[in-house]
Design an enzyme around this catalytic site. Structure first.
Site, mmCIF file in Angstrom:
data_model
loop_
_atom_site.group_PDB
_atom_site.id
_atom_site.type_symbol
_atom_site.label_atom_id
_atom_site.label_comp_id
_atom_site.label_asym_id
_atom_site.label_seq_id
_atom_site.Cartn_x
_atom_site.Cartn_y
_atom_site.Cartn_z
ATOM 1 N N PRO A 107 0.747 -1.164 0.236
ATOM 2 C CA PRO A 107 0.140 0.019 0.096
ATOM 3 C C PRO A 107 0.980 1.085 -0.024
ATOM 4 O O PRO A 107 1.640 1.395 0.946
ATOM 5 C CB PRO A 107 -0.814 -0.287 1.226
ATOM 6 C CG PRO A 107 -0.558 -1.464 1.843
ATOM 7 C CD PRO A 107 0.698 -1.938 1.206
ATOM 8 N N CYS B 106 1.227 2.101 10.410
ATOM 9 C CA CYS B 106 1.455 3.457 9.946
ATOM 10 C C CYS B 106 1.913 4.288 11.213
ATOM 11 O O CYS B 106 1.484 4.428 12.198
ATOM 12 C CB CYS B 106 0.146 4.105 9.669
ATOM 13 S SG CYS B 106 0.025 5.799 9.191
ATOM 14 N N HIS C 10 6.891 -5.399 8.665
ATOM 15 C CA HIS C 10 7.683 -4.374 8.187
ATOM 16 C C HIS C 10 8.931 -4.192 9.452
ATOM 17 O O HIS C 10 8.651 -4.081 10.428
ATOM 18 C CB HIS C 10 7.153 -2.752 7.946
ATOM 19 C CG HIS C 10 7.987 -1.838 7.553
ATOM 20 N ND1 HIS C 10 7.215 -0.815 7.100
ATOM 21 C CD2 HIS C 10 9.172 -1.836 7.394
ATOM 22 C CE1 HIS C 10 8.413 0.091 6.628
ATOM 23 N NE2 HIS C 10 9.501 -0.776 6.616
ATOM 24 N N GLY D 95 10.537 -4.658 3.359
ATOM 25 C CA GLY D 95 11.555 -3.607 3.776
ATOM 26 C C GLY D 95 12.736 -3.806 2.877
ATOM 27 O O GLY D 95 13.185 -4.731 2.927
ATOM 28 N N ASP D 96 12.988 -2.780 2.106
ATOM 29 C CA ASP D 96 14.168 -2.585 1.270
ATOM 30 C C ASP D 96 14.583 -3.690 0.298
ATOM 31 O O ASP D 96 15.554 -4.210 0.375
ATOM 32 C CB ASP D 96 15.440 -2.259 2.393
ATOM 33 C CG ASP D 96 15.394 -1.306 3.419
ATOM 34 O OD1 ASP D 96 14.589 -0.436 3.199
ATOM 35 O OD2 ASP D 96 16.147 -1.524 4.288
ATOM 36 N N ARG E 230 8.940 1.000 -1.837
ATOM 37 C CA ARG E 230 9.853 2.013 -2.787
ATOM 38 C C ARG E 230 10.580 1.312 -3.806
ATOM 39 O O ARG E 230 10.840 2.062 -4.927
ATOM 40 C CB ARG E 230 10.955 2.903 -1.699
ATOM 41 C CG ARG E 230 10.272 3.529 -0.589
ATOM 42 C CD ARG E 230 11.232 4.029 0.199
ATOM 43 N NE ARG E 230 11.830 3.114 1.069
ATOM 44 C CZ ARG E 230 12.837 3.032 1.811
ATOM 45 N NH1 ARG E 230 13.362 4.347 1.828
ATOM 46 N NH2 ARG E 230 13.172 2.305 2.618
#
Length: 782
Positions: free
Chosen positions: A374, A480, A562, A624-625, A648
């Site tokens: 998301p 969040c 995460h 993550g990453d 990302r």
């Protein structure tokens, strides 16, 4: 700006979590505030985004925009451009034995092959003497150098006074005339009092900018669907209109429509475009606003939770030897079980019994199902559609707040829309045949919500189940880190209330029909104090209270972790070692469940989650990453997760899903990358519209994405593989002028790229980057 303005009247922004509590400035420290998004409230912002801007920034600044400064690494031999900077420590040498790593790699620096490095000092001197090519490399076309192309390093953070201007026609055409021919009779309900233009020729000559010449001048909507819902307002109107001469000599402007599709356009397609699903009717939103939409299951379950809490209070005062012998019953005469209301008996009282967890639609996660996370702002429908075309197997909506959904807010319900390509089944090639899983009934698209109270989560879940049936799963956001959300008890704050979270998820399962429930969490709320391992155990087996009451596990179908804490937000590297520890909890629980000898403590098989594992345990995904297929495969093999969620990494290079599928690096050419930008532009025009406003909206979200994609360093330019998050490149040039342009961190270059497909920007359009620097710790995930 703390308030919205309508017709000169200041309207306070509503708190999306608690309408009775006013918004207040954030309590975040200075470091956190520097990572906050823009303050300017835009018409398309969701409730979370609007309130977050007010919370964090207060009054909007009207100061001059500060252009993006450089966020790049300077090599040892590279002199400063404008001013001398303080000496920095020598970067440490990485000695990494992982596959693809090479000794000699320097920490924090993206190693670029020497032939592509740019001497910034020489480029700056050439720029001053009029060398355009050197100016392009150094960013000296403007008074300040472009970010990522050299220049002195300045403070990062965010542009808090971010404004986008507007994209509107100089003269507005009345909607009653937008899709009719010139000589069609007027049918405007306002008649002569209408303030919009009715003369089509006058509108085309003086009110509307000339047509866009991109896409060969053909409207993407008309080309795909055979009918453009924007008619004369379309910026490509010339491709689906013509002037015809009648027998009496009069010339009329008429709209064209392909015969086979003209009669098949329904109301939903007119408003939202064909191919869009989960479109909620306006009448249903009105029912929600009036609080008349029924949530019978949620109401029953909330009543049950209330009774359970009351009995827990009674139990503290007196613990009966045996509920049946004591005659302890609830208000409706149903006996309590071990001092608590019997959940299964409570279910039997419903007019329409809710689905049991085992009766839900089965889902599947495996190495072949990489997940698109998301994404706040960037996780829009056109971008998800692009990622699906490149191999994303599971997609999630942007995080939606429960209260605005229950209030029928149009902006929040827009987040629930999906493209028809997201309704196709995910990839499925397991090593062993899985239990009761029908891949043909599985979907890619899921919805993520945030709620701070059990009643809010339950009611939102039931409403979503009723109005958006084409959903793979509903995910509760517990990761969040936004201060507004957490201070109200939602998001990451739920990680501190394990019992409340478990009850919330169990209730969501009870009211969600056949749709499975999943949860996304973080390591914990504080650094060096992880709590996720204990939480995972509670979610899989059920907490002590639930086990005592005979309720069993809460029934989540998947857990995504995460590898950062709330306090970390999006800084520093994700902790995949801890993710591996939590993943191993599931393996341990398999053995524990197999060794259970007391059948009274064994979970009821009907309450096990809707997974395909034979043990009925939830899937476990890491997040993550993940920036390459090497990262993905390494985490699957070493961390023991079922799949990885990518955020990302997908924004920087959406073809990461294609790399995972082929298990190889893909050195995309500049032409291929430009084709993906064109595809996004097409997707955006089909979804947001091809009129002036729609083109402006598409341009804005395209620029938001380009602010991420410009960080991609082509594989062919790298000295060492794999690439890493946190590494920043020195100034470099691409293998072509186009590749150099696509790598530019100057927002004006992003606008130039957008004009290749959307035509010149409107004179009132303005775009300011969210971040003053090319920060790699951007808040991307919801």
């Amino acid at each position: 700006m703390a308030d919205n303005e309508h017709d000169g009247v200041s309207v306070p922004q509503v708190n999306p979590l608690n309408t009775r509590e006013p918004l207040a400035p954030s309590t975040a420290n200075d470091a956190t505030k520097d990572a906050n998004p823009q303050a300017d409230i835009l018409p398309g912002d969701s409730a979370t985004t609007k309130a977050e801007k007010v919370e964090r920034h207060g009054a909007r600044s009207n100061g001059d925009f500060e252009q993006s400064p450089s966020k790049r690494r300077r090599l040892d031999h590279e002199p400063a451009v404008v001013e001398a900077e303080p000496a920095t420590p020598e970067p440490s040498i990485i000695t990494d034995s992982k596959p693809g790593h090479v000794d000699g790699r320097r920490k924090g620096v993206t190693a670029i092959k020497k032939e592509y490095l740019v001497d910034i000092s020489r480029a700056a001197d050439s720029a001053e003497h009029g060398d355009d090519d050197a100016a392009e490399a150094s960013g000296k076309r403007d008074p300040q150098p472009a970010g990522g192309r050299g220049g002195k390093k300045t403070k990062g953070g965010q542009n808090h006074g971010r404004q986008f201007g507007s994209s509107k026609d100089a003269i507005q055409l009345c909607k009653s005339r937008a899709q009719v021919n010139e000589f069609a009779p007027a049918n405007c309900q306002y008649g002569e009092k209408c303030k919009w233009e009715h003369d089509i020729r006058k509108y085309l000559e003086f009110g509307k900018r000339e047509d866009v010449g991109t896409f060969s001048g053909v409207c993407p909507i008309y080309e795909t669907k055979g009918h453009c819902r924007f008619g004369w307002r379309c910026r490509f109107a010339g491709s689906h209109s013509q002037e015809v001469e009648h027998e009496d000599g009069r010339k009329e402007l008429v709209l064209l429509s392909k015969e086979q599709t003209a009669s098949n356009v329904n109301a939903d397609e007119e408003e939202d475009g064909a191919g869009v699903v989960n479109v909620v009717a306006h009448t249903d939103k009105i029912q929600l606003r009036k609080k008349k939409f029924p949530t019978k299951k949620a109401d029953k379950w909330i009543e049950y939770l209330s009774k359970t809490q009351q009995e827990e209070g009674v139990k503290k005062d007196r613990t009966p030897a045996g509920p049946e012998s004591q005659g302890l019953v609830d208000d409706e005469g149903i006996p309590f079980k071990n001092g608590h209301a019997n959940v299964h008996d409570n279910r039997a009282r419903y007019v329409e019994p809710p689905f049991r967890v085992s009766e839900k639609r089965r889902i599947y996660y495996g190495p072949e199902t990489p997940v698109l996370a998301p994404l706040t702002t960037q996780g829009n429908l056109p971008f998800r559609r692009l990622c699906v075309s490149l191999g994303a197997q599971v997609t999630w909506s942007e995080m939606a707040m429960g209260l605005p959904l229950l209030s029928g807010e149009k902006g929040e319900w827009a987040l629930m829309k999906a493209h028809e390509s997201e309704l196709t089944p995910p990839a499925y090639s397991p090593k062993n045949v899985v239990l009761d899983y029908n891949n043909s009934k599985d979907l890619k698209f899921g919805i993520q919500i945030a709620a701070n109270k059990p009643w809010l989560a339950l009611k939102t879940t039931e409403v979503l189940t009723a109005l958006c049936p084409q959903v793979r799963a509903i995910d509760l956001n517990c990761g969040c880190p936004i201060d507004l959300v957490c201070r109200q008890g939602g998001g990451s704050a739920l990680l501190d209330t394990h019992g409340k979270l478990e009850k919330t998820l169990r209730g969501m399962n009870a009211v969600s029909g056949e749709i499975p429930i999943t949860v996304k969490i973080r390591m914990g709320t504080k650094d060096k104090q992880p709590t996720a391992e204990k939480l995972c155990q509670r979610l899989v087996l059920g907490g002590p209270e639930a086990q005592e009451a005979g309720e069993g596990p809460c029934g989540v179908a998947a857990i995504t972790l995460h590898g950062r804490s709330k306090q970390q937000r999006y800084t520093r590297s994700a902790d995949w070692e801890y993710i591996a520890e939590c993943a191993s909890v599931v393996t341990k629980l398999k053995a524990e469940r197999a060794n259970i000898t007391d059948t009274t403590k064994e979970p009821d098989g009907r309450d096990l989650p809707a997974t395909t594992t034979s043990e009925g345990l939830p899937y476990f995904c890491g997040n993550g990453d993940v920036l390459s297929h090497i990262d993905y495969q390494e985490h699957i093999a070493n961390a023991g997760v079922d799949s990885c969620m990518i955020a990302r990494g997908a924004l920087i290079k959406p073809w990461i899903f294609e790399e995972i599928a082929t298990n190889q690096y893909l050195d995309k050419s500049a032409t291929e990358r430009l084709a993906y930008i064109e595809q996004f532009a097409r997707n955006g025009l089909e979804y947001w519209g091809s009129d002036e406003i729609g083109v402006g909206t598409t341009r804005r979200f395209l620029l938001e994405w380009l602010s991420f994609s410009c960080r991609y360093v082509p594989i062919g330019l790298l000295e060492y593989l794999p690439p890493k998050f946190g590494d920043r490149p020195p100034a470099y040039r691409g293998r072509s002028e186009l590749e150099t342009l696509l790598s530019s961190a100057n927002y004006k270059d992003w606008i130039k790229i957008s004009e290749m497909f959307l035509g010149p920007a409107h004179k009132d359009f303005n775009f300011q980057p969210k971040h003053k620097s090319n920060s790699y710790e951007i808040e991307a995930e919801g």
